[in-house]
Structure formats: C-alpha cells, structure tokens
Design a protein around this motif. Structure first.
Motif, PDB file in Angstrom:
ATOM      1  N   THR A  44      48.199   2.299  87.380  1.00 16.48           N
ATOM      2  CA  THR A  44      48.916   1.512  88.373  1.00 16.48           C
ATOM      3  C   THR A  44      48.445   0.068  88.400  1.00 16.48           C
ATOM      4  N   LEU A  45      49.306  -0.796  88.883  1.00 14.66           N
ATOM      5  CA  LEU A  45      49.004  -2.206  89.043  1.00 14.66           C
ATOM      6  C   LEU A  45      49.133  -2.523  90.531  1.00 14.66           C
ATOM      7  N   ALA A  46      48.075  -3.023  91.116  1.00 18.13           N
ATOM      8  CA  ALA A  46      48.102  -3.368  92.538  1.00 18.13           C
ATOM      9  C   ALA A  46      48.821  -4.703  92.716  1.00 18.13           C
ATOM     10  N   VAL A  47      49.788  -4.726  93.631  1.00 20.55           N
ATOM     11  CA  VAL A  47      50.514  -5.953  93.964  1.00 20.55           C
ATOM     12  C   VAL A  47      50.600  -6.068  95.480  1.00 20.55           C
ATOM     13  N   ARG A  48      50.846  -7.280  95.941  1.00 19.84           N
ATOM     14  CA  ARG A  48      51.022  -7.514  97.373  1.00 19.84           C
ATOM     15  C   ARG A  48      52.279  -8.340  97.556  1.00 19.84           C
TER      16      ARG A  48
END
Length: 159
Positions: A44-48
């Motif tokens: 997964t890639l953490a994004v905000r």
C-alpha cells in the motif's frame, strides 16, 4: 505516485469520498501528500487528502469509501460485468460476428465502473457483445441477435 509527479501536480489530483449511507462519491477534494515509498509488507501507499467539510457531514469515526481516479480513460469500452466469462486462459466475452455466428474473444478486463467493466484490450467499438442468453450462446453457433444499447445504471452514473 507516478514518476514525474511534482508536489504541485500531486495537489491537483482529485479524490472522491462517500459515506456508507450515500450513493456514489459526493464529497470531492484534492490529494495533499503521498508517502515516498510503498509499504513492502502490505503493498500500500499512504496518501492524505483534503476534503471541504463545511456542513460537518464527515465526522471522526465514520467509515467512508475513498477513490483516487488518477487514470481517467476517455473513450473506454465498457461492457456489463455479467457478460465476462473466465477459463484457464483468462477472461473472455462472447461476440457475434458479421455472419451472426458466436465467437469467444479473449479480453483484458480493467476496473469496474458501477455495473460496467472497462475492457482494456481484445474488443473493438463495433463488436457486438452477447449480454443476455449467455448459456444458450455457444461459440461457432449461428444466432439471431437482438441489438440493444448498453446504458449505465444510476449507480454507475452517480459514481
């Protein structure tokens, strides 16, 4: 994120949010941050993202659906998801050729848009796809096709 995407480009990427009780993704916002690396153990890639919430509809503890439509495919071919079959060779659809004979066509299926599936390769816009009577449509057999236009469902249109 994709290579070559600057921090300013990142802030232009739209995000869409919907509560469990809502249809579609009515709350729109923009990405604000993306982690520099992908988590190797989860993939997964953490994004905000930042989503305006003037009406205070989104509250802490709510479960939401989020999508980040980065790759918009203009002019994509869509077929009802029920028209796709699969076998050991992969995904396929049944098409009716110019002589009204059923053929099995191997396709590369993409994401689901409502109840329609994006077909990335294997079909042409003029192909006639079998969407009803699939159990009676046998490859090599002649049929009497009944043409109908595929309309996206309200659910797909709301997304």
């Amino acid at each position: 994120m994709r290579r070559g995407l600057t921090a300013d480009d990142l802030r232009q990427v739209p995000i869409e949010v919907g509560l469990q009780t809502e249809t579609g993704y009515p709350h729109k916002g923009k990405l604000d941050y993306a982690a520099p690396t992908i988590n190797q153990s989860t993939g997964t890639l953490a994004v905000r993202g930042v989503v305006p919430n003037a009406d205070r509809v989104l509250l802490p503890g709510y479960y939401v659906r989020v999508r980040v439509p980065i790759d918009l495919q203009e002019g994509a071919l869509l077929v009802p998801d029920v028209a796709l079959g699969s076998d050991q060779a992969g995904r396929y659809v049944l098409v009716v050729n110019g002589e009204n004979i059923v053929e099995q066509r191997k396709v590369q299926a993409g994401p689901l848009e409502g109840d329609l599936r994006v077909i990335e390769s294997g079909l042409k816009p003029e192909d006639r796809v079998v969407i009803a009577g699939l159990l009676r449509a046998i490859p090599g057999q002649k049929v009497d096709p009944q043409l109908q236009k595929i309309e996206p469902s309200r659910k797909a249109a709301a997304n």
